[in-house]
Design a protein around this motif. Structure first.
Motif, PDB file in Angstrom:
ATOM      1  N   GLY A  26      51.910  29.774  70.965  1.00 15.59           N
ATOM      2  CA  GLY A  26      52.099  30.107  72.363  1.00 15.59           C
ATOM      3  C   GLY A  26      51.970  31.594  72.591  1.00 15.59           C
ATOM      4  O   GLY A  26      51.762  32.371  71.688  1.00 15.59           O
ATOM      5  N   ALA A  27      52.107  31.997  73.828  1.00 19.22           N
ATOM      6  CA  ALA A  27      52.029  33.410  74.172  1.00 19.22           C
ATOM      7  C   ALA A  27      53.097  34.154  73.397  1.00 19.22           C
ATOM      8  O   ALA A  27      54.265  33.795  73.394  1.00 19.22           O
ATOM      9  CB  ALA A  27      52.245  33.600  75.663  1.00 19.22           C
ATOM     10  N   THR A  28      52.700  35.217  72.710  1.00 17.98           N
ATOM     11  CA  THR A  28      53.649  35.949  71.875  1.00 17.98           C
ATOM     12  C   THR A  28      54.579  36.781  72.727  1.00 17.98           C
ATOM     13  O   THR A  28      54.221  37.291  73.780  1.00 17.98           O
ATOM     14  CB  THR A  28      52.902  36.864  70.907  1.00 17.98           C
ATOM     15  OG1 THR A  28      51.998  37.665  71.639  1.00 17.98           O
ATOM     16  CG2 THR A  28      52.140  36.056  69.882  1.00 17.98           C
ATOM     17  N   ALA A  29      55.782  36.914  72.227  1.00 12.44           N
ATOM     18  CA  ALA A  29      56.769  37.693  72.951  1.00 12.44           C
ATOM     19  C   ALA A  29      56.448  39.171  72.854  1.00 12.44           C
ATOM     20  O   ALA A  29      55.659  39.604  72.035  1.00 12.44           O
ATOM     21  CB  ALA A  29      58.161  37.412  72.365  1.00 12.44           C
ATOM     22  N   THR A  30      57.104  39.958  73.662  1.00 11.92           N
ATOM     23  CA  THR A  30      56.831  41.395  73.680  1.00 11.92           C
ATOM     24  C   THR A  30      57.814  42.154  72.805  1.00 11.92           C
ATOM     25  O   THR A  30      57.894  43.371  72.885  1.00 11.92           O
ATOM     26  CB  THR A  30      56.919  41.932  75.120  1.00 11.92           C
ATOM     27  OG1 THR A  30      58.214  41.602  75.656  1.00 11.92           O
ATOM     28  CG2 THR A  30      55.851  41.303  75.988  1.00 11.92           C
ATOM     29  N   ALA A  31      58.538  41.434  71.978  1.00  9.45           N
ATOM     30  CA  ALA A  31      59.488  42.099  71.093  1.00  9.45           C
ATOM     31  C   ALA A  31      58.754  42.982  70.104  1.00  9.45           C
ATOM     32  O   ALA A  31      57.598  42.769  69.792  1.00  9.45           O
ATOM     33  CB  ALA A  31      60.318  41.058  70.343  1.00  9.45           C
ATOM     34  N   ARG A  46      56.601  44.531  55.887  1.00  9.48           N
ATOM     35  CA  ARG A  46      56.607  43.171  55.377  1.00  9.48           C
ATOM     36  C   ARG A  46      55.179  42.714  55.122  1.00  9.48           C
ATOM     37  O   ARG A  46      54.316  42.859  55.974  1.00  9.48           O
ATOM     38  CB  ARG A  46      57.297  42.238  56.367  1.00  9.48           C
ATOM     39  CG  ARG A  46      58.786  42.505  56.511  1.00  9.48           C
ATOM     40  CD  ARG A  46      59.327  41.975  57.835  1.00  9.48           C
ATOM     41  NE  ARG A  46      58.920  40.586  58.067  1.00  9.48           N
ATOM     42  CZ  ARG A  46      58.602  40.113  59.276  1.00  9.48           C
ATOM     43  NH1 ARG A  46      58.634  40.903  60.337  1.00  9.48           N
ATOM     44  NH2 ARG A  46      58.246  38.851  59.418  1.00  9.48           N
ATOM     45  N   TYR A  47      54.962  42.136  53.948  1.00 10.90           N
ATOM     46  CA  TYR A  47      53.628  41.697  53.522  1.00 10.90           C
ATOM     47  C   TYR A  47      53.716  40.229  53.128  1.00 10.90           C
ATOM     48  O   TYR A  47      54.515  39.842  52.273  1.00 10.90           O
ATOM     49  CB  TYR A  47      53.186  42.554  52.337  1.00 10.90           C
ATOM     50  CG  TYR A  47      51.906  42.142  51.650  1.00 10.90           C
ATOM     51  CD1 TYR A  47      50.854  41.527  52.338  1.00 10.90           C
ATOM     52  CD2 TYR A  47      51.737  42.385  50.285  1.00 10.90           C
ATOM     53  CE1 TYR A  47      49.690  41.167  51.678  1.00 10.90           C
ATOM     54  CE2 TYR A  47      50.571  42.036  49.623  1.00 10.90           C
ATOM     55  CZ  TYR A  47      49.550  41.417  50.321  1.00 10.90           C
ATOM     56  OH  TYR A  47      48.394  41.060  49.671  1.00 10.90           O
ATOM     57  N   ASN A  90      53.102  31.089  62.350  1.00  5.45           N
ATOM     58  CA  ASN A  90      53.104  30.683  63.756  1.00  5.45           C
ATOM     59  C   ASN A  90      54.460  30.917  64.400  1.00  5.45           C
ATOM     60  O   ASN A  90      54.561  31.427  65.521  1.00  5.45           O
ATOM     61  CB  ASN A  90      52.743  29.200  63.864  1.00  5.45           C
ATOM     62  CG  ASN A  90      51.326  28.977  64.344  1.00  5.45           C
ATOM     63  OD1 ASN A  90      50.715  29.855  64.924  1.00  5.45           O
ATOM     64  ND2 ASN A  90      50.808  27.801  64.085  1.00  5.45           N
ATOM     65  N   THR A  91      55.512  30.518  63.692  1.00  2.13           N
ATOM     66  CA  THR A  91      56.862  30.692  64.221  1.00  2.13           C
ATOM     67  C   THR A  91      57.183  32.174  64.417  1.00  2.13           C
ATOM     68  O   THR A  91      57.717  32.583  65.468  1.00  2.13           O
ATOM     69  CB  THR A  91      57.893  30.072  63.264  1.00  2.13           C
ATOM     70  OG1 THR A  91      57.622  28.672  63.124  1.00  2.13           O
ATOM     71  CG2 THR A  91      59.305  30.262  63.778  1.00  2.13           C
ATOM     72  N   GLN A  92      56.841  32.992  63.425  1.00 10.15           N
ATOM     73  CA  GLN A  92      57.124  34.427  63.525  1.00 10.15           C
ATOM     74  C   GLN A  92      56.311  35.084  64.646  1.00 10.15           C
ATOM     75  O   GLN A  92      56.836  35.888  65.418  1.00 10.15           O
ATOM     76  CB  GLN A  92      56.811  35.101  62.192  1.00 10.15           C
ATOM     77  CG  GLN A  92      57.744  34.698  61.062  1.00 10.15           C
ATOM     78  CD  GLN A  92      57.284  35.238  59.726  1.00 10.15           C
ATOM     79  OE1 GLN A  92      56.090  35.344  59.453  1.00 10.15           O
ATOM     80  NE2 GLN A  92      58.237  35.557  58.865  1.00 10.15           N
ATOM     81  N   ALA A  93      55.036  34.727  64.726  1.00  6.19           N
ATOM     82  CA  ALA A  93      54.183  35.332  65.748  1.00  6.19           C
ATOM     83  C   ALA A  93      54.608  34.910  67.143  1.00  6.19           C
ATOM     84  O   ALA A  93      54.587  35.716  68.091  1.00  6.19           O
ATOM     85  CB  ALA A  93      52.722  34.962  65.504  1.00  6.19           C
ATOM     86  N   SER A  94      55.004  33.653  67.312  1.00  4.19           N
ATOM     87  CA  SER A  94      55.466  33.165  68.615  1.00  4.19           C
ATOM     88  C   SER A  94      56.726  33.900  69.048  1.00  4.19           C
ATOM     89  O   SER A  94      56.970  34.088  70.236  1.00  4.19           O
ATOM     90  CB  SER A  94      55.729  31.662  68.552  1.00  4.19           C
ATOM     91  OG  SER A  94      54.540  30.951  68.304  1.00  4.19           O
ATOM     92  N   PRO A  99      54.741  39.280  60.171  1.00  2.93           N
ATOM     93  CA  PRO A  99      54.757  40.312  59.122  1.00  2.93           C
ATOM     94  C   PRO A  99      53.854  41.476  59.505  1.00  2.93           C
ATOM     95  O   PRO A  99      52.878  41.306  60.249  1.00  2.93           O
ATOM     96  CB  PRO A  99      54.232  39.569  57.891  1.00  2.93           C
ATOM     97  CG  PRO A  99      53.533  38.366  58.420  1.00  2.93           C
ATOM     98  CD  PRO A  99      54.242  37.994  59.678  1.00  2.93           C
ATOM     99  N   ASP A 100      54.172  42.652  58.996  1.00  4.18           N
ATOM    100  CA  ASP A 100      53.388  43.841  59.322  1.00  4.18           C
ATOM    101  C   ASP A 100      51.953  43.731  58.840  1.00  4.18           C
ATOM    102  O   ASP A 100      51.016  44.165  59.509  1.00  4.18           O
ATOM    103  CB  ASP A 100      54.034  45.086  58.704  1.00  4.18           C
ATOM    104  CG  ASP A 100      55.409  45.352  59.257  1.00  4.18           C
ATOM    105  OD1 ASP A 100      55.507  46.056  60.268  1.00  4.18           O
ATOM    106  OD2 ASP A 100      56.381  44.832  58.681  1.00  4.18           O
TER     107      ASP A 100
END
Length: 429
Positions: A26-31, A46-47, A90-94, A99-100
Motif C-alpha cells: 500500500g501507500a507508504t507512510a511518511t515516517a 540496517r542491511y 512489504n510490512t516494513q515498507a508499508s 531497511p536502509d
C-alpha cells in the motif's frame, strides 16, 4: 557449495514471483526511515537480504570488513529465505520503515519506485560517496530506471544451457555459438535416441528463456509498460513445449515435479536444461555426472538476445543516512576483499576490480567465468528489457501456469488466456 543454497538461488529467479505476487504494498507512510545515530557520531544502518545460511555467513564477514574501514558506521544485518524476505519487506515498507539498504532484483525496481520506496542514488554518485566506474560489460546501467539510479549490481549472470557432458558426447552432439533452434531440436532427438533420456527438461515455465526467444525475433517479454508479445506468440511457445513432451525430446513433467527440488538433469531425466549460468554448481552437488555450459540456440545463427542479469543493492528513500548507505554500497561492489569472501555466490562479480580479485580454482566456477567471457567476446550481449510495475506478478503467473500446463491440468488455450488475464490486471494496477 551447499545444495540448499543453489536450490534457493534457482528459486529466486525462476520461481521468485510466485511467492510475492499476491503481496500488495500500500501507500507508504511518511515516517522517517531506518538507521540511528549516536552521540559520538556513530550511525547504524540496517542491511537486509534473502538467501541461505552460507550466504549469510559470507555477507556477515564482509560487513565486519566494512565496519573496520568505517568505524563510525555500524551495520545491523537481517536475512530471510526469499519468500519471508519479501513478506517482511512489504510490512516494513508499508509502515514507512524499510531497511536502509537491501538486496533487490530487476523485477521489483519499477514496482517499489512507484510505491515511493527506493532512493535515487544519483546524488550520492555526484557527491563522491558512490562510484559507478569500473563495472563490467555495461552493468553500471542495469539499475537505472527513467533516469534514476535505483540499484547497483553486485554480480552478473546470463542464461545458459546446462548440459550433462557425457550424455551429449554419447549422442554425438557438440553445441557451438550460433547454433539454431533447428539444430537444437535435432540434438534433442539424438539424445533421446542414443542416450535413452529426454534431451531437455522442457521450456514450459522458463520465463527468461522465452524472453530471449522473443528478443531474437524482434519482440520481448516486457516493454516499459506492458507485455511485448501476443496470445498467439505464447500459444506457439507452449504448443511446441507440449509436443516436445509427447515426442520424448522434453522430459515428462510429472516426473520432473516428483523429483523436485532436485533438478531433472541431475536426476538423469534429461540431458540438459536452460537456467542461469551461475547456478551450475548445484548440478555437481546433486548429480553424479560432469556438467557444463552450452550456448543459447538462435533463430538466425547470430542473435541470442542475451544480457547480463544481476542482483543489486538498493537503498530506502526514507533512510536517515544516505551518505553512509552509499559508502556501504560502494564498498560492497568495489572492494577486492569482498569478492574473495563472496566468490560467485551472487553471480560473477560486477566490477572489474572484484572480478580480478577472485579467481576460482574449481572447474565449475572457472567454466562460469569462461562462459561470461565468451559472451562478451562474441558480442552477443544487449541491454536488458525493461520490467514494468507488476512484472513480478506476470512472472509468477507464467511459472504457475506453465507448470499446470505441463502436468496436464490446463490446456494450452486455457493457460494462455489465464496468463493474459492475470498479467493485464497486474500491469494496469
Amino acid at each position: 557449495m551447499q545444495q540448499n543454497r543453489k536450490v534457493e538461488r534457482r528459486t529466486i529467479l525462476k520461481a521468485g514471483g510466485a511467492s510475492v505476487a499476491a503481496l500488495g504494498l500500500g501507500a507508504t507512510a511518511t515516517a522517517c526511515g531506518g538507521g540511528s545515530g549516536a552521540g559520538d557520531g556513530t550511525v547504524t544502518i540496517r542491511y537486509a537480504w534473502w538467501g541461505a545460511e552460507d550466504r549469510a555467513k559470507r555477507i556477515n564477514e564482509t560487513v565486519k570488513l566494512f565496519e573496520k574501514k568505517y568505524p563510525k558506521i555500524k551495520v545491523k544485518t537481517d536475512f530471510q529465505v526469499y519468500t519471508d524476505f519479501w513478506k517482511k519487506f512489504n510490512t516494513q515498507a508499508s509502515g514507512g520503515n524499510p531497511p536502509d539498504v537491501f538486496q533487490n532484483a530487476i523485477g521489483f525496481l519499477r514496482k517499489y519506485d512507484a510505491k515511493n520506496v527506493l532512493l535515487d542514488l544519483s546524488e550520492q554518485v555526484k557527491a563522491g560517496n558512490l562510484s559507478m566506474d569500473g563495472f563490467r560489460a555495461g552493468l553500471e546501467k542495469f539499475g537505472e530506471i527513467d533516469g534514476k539510479l535505483l540499484g547497483v549490481p553486485v554480480g552478473s549472470n546470463s542464461m545458459a544451457l546446462v548440459i550433462d557432458k557425457p550424455v551429449y558426447t554419447k549422442a554425438g552432439v557438440k553445441p557451438e555459438q550460433g547454433w539454431t533452434w533447428d539444430d537444437f531440436d535435432a540434438a534433442m532427438k539424438k539424445i533421446r535416441d542414443k542416450a535413452g533420456r529426454a534431451g531437455d527438461t522442457g521450456p514450459y515455465n522458463v520465463m527468461y528463456l522465452y524472453d530471449l526467444y522473443l528478443r531474437q525475433n524482434g519482440k520481448a517479454f516486457f516493454t516499459e509498460d506492458g507485455l511485448g508479445f501476443t496470445e498467439a506468440d505464447l500459444k506457439d511457445w507452449w504448443t511446441k513445449a507440449e509436443k516436445g513432451v509427447e515426442s520424448g525430446i522434453y522430459a515428462d513433467q510429472k516426473k520432473v515435479a516428483q523429483i523436485k527440488p532436485k533438478s531433472a538433469v541431475a536426476a538423469e531425466l534429461s540431458g540438459g536444461e536452460f537456467t542461469w549460468d551461475n547456478f551450475t554448481v548445484r548440478y555437481s552437488s546433486e548429480g553424479k555426472s560432469e556438467y557444463g555450459l552450452a550456448p543459447i540456440p538462435t533463430t538466425d545463427g547470430k542473435k541470442t538476445g542475451q544480457y547480463l542479469g544481476s542482483l543489486m543493492l538498493s537503498a530506502s528513500k526514507r533512510t536517515q543516512h544516505p551518505k553512509e548507505v552509499a559508502q556501504f554500497i560502494d564498498f560492497m561492489v568495489h572492494d577486492p576483499e569482498v569478492a574473495k569472501i563472496m566468490g560467485y555466490d551472487r553471480g560473477v562479480p560486477a566490477t572489474q576490480a572484484q572480478y580480478d580479485a577472485y579467481k576460482p580454482t574449481d572447474p565449475v566456477n572457472k567454466e562460469i567465468a569462461a562462459y561470461e567471457e565468451s559472451l562478451v567476446a562474441a558480442g552477443v550481449l544487449e541491454p536488458i528489457t525493461p520490467h514494468p510495475n507488476g512484472a513480478d506478478v506476470c512472472e509468477a503467473a507464467f511459472l504457475r501456469l506453465g507448470e499446470e500446463l505441463g502436468l496436464g491440468k490446463r490446456s494450452v488455450d486455457d493457460a494462455v488466456k489465464q496468463f493474459f488475464t492475470e498479467s493485464k490486471t497486474a500491469l494496469s494496477s
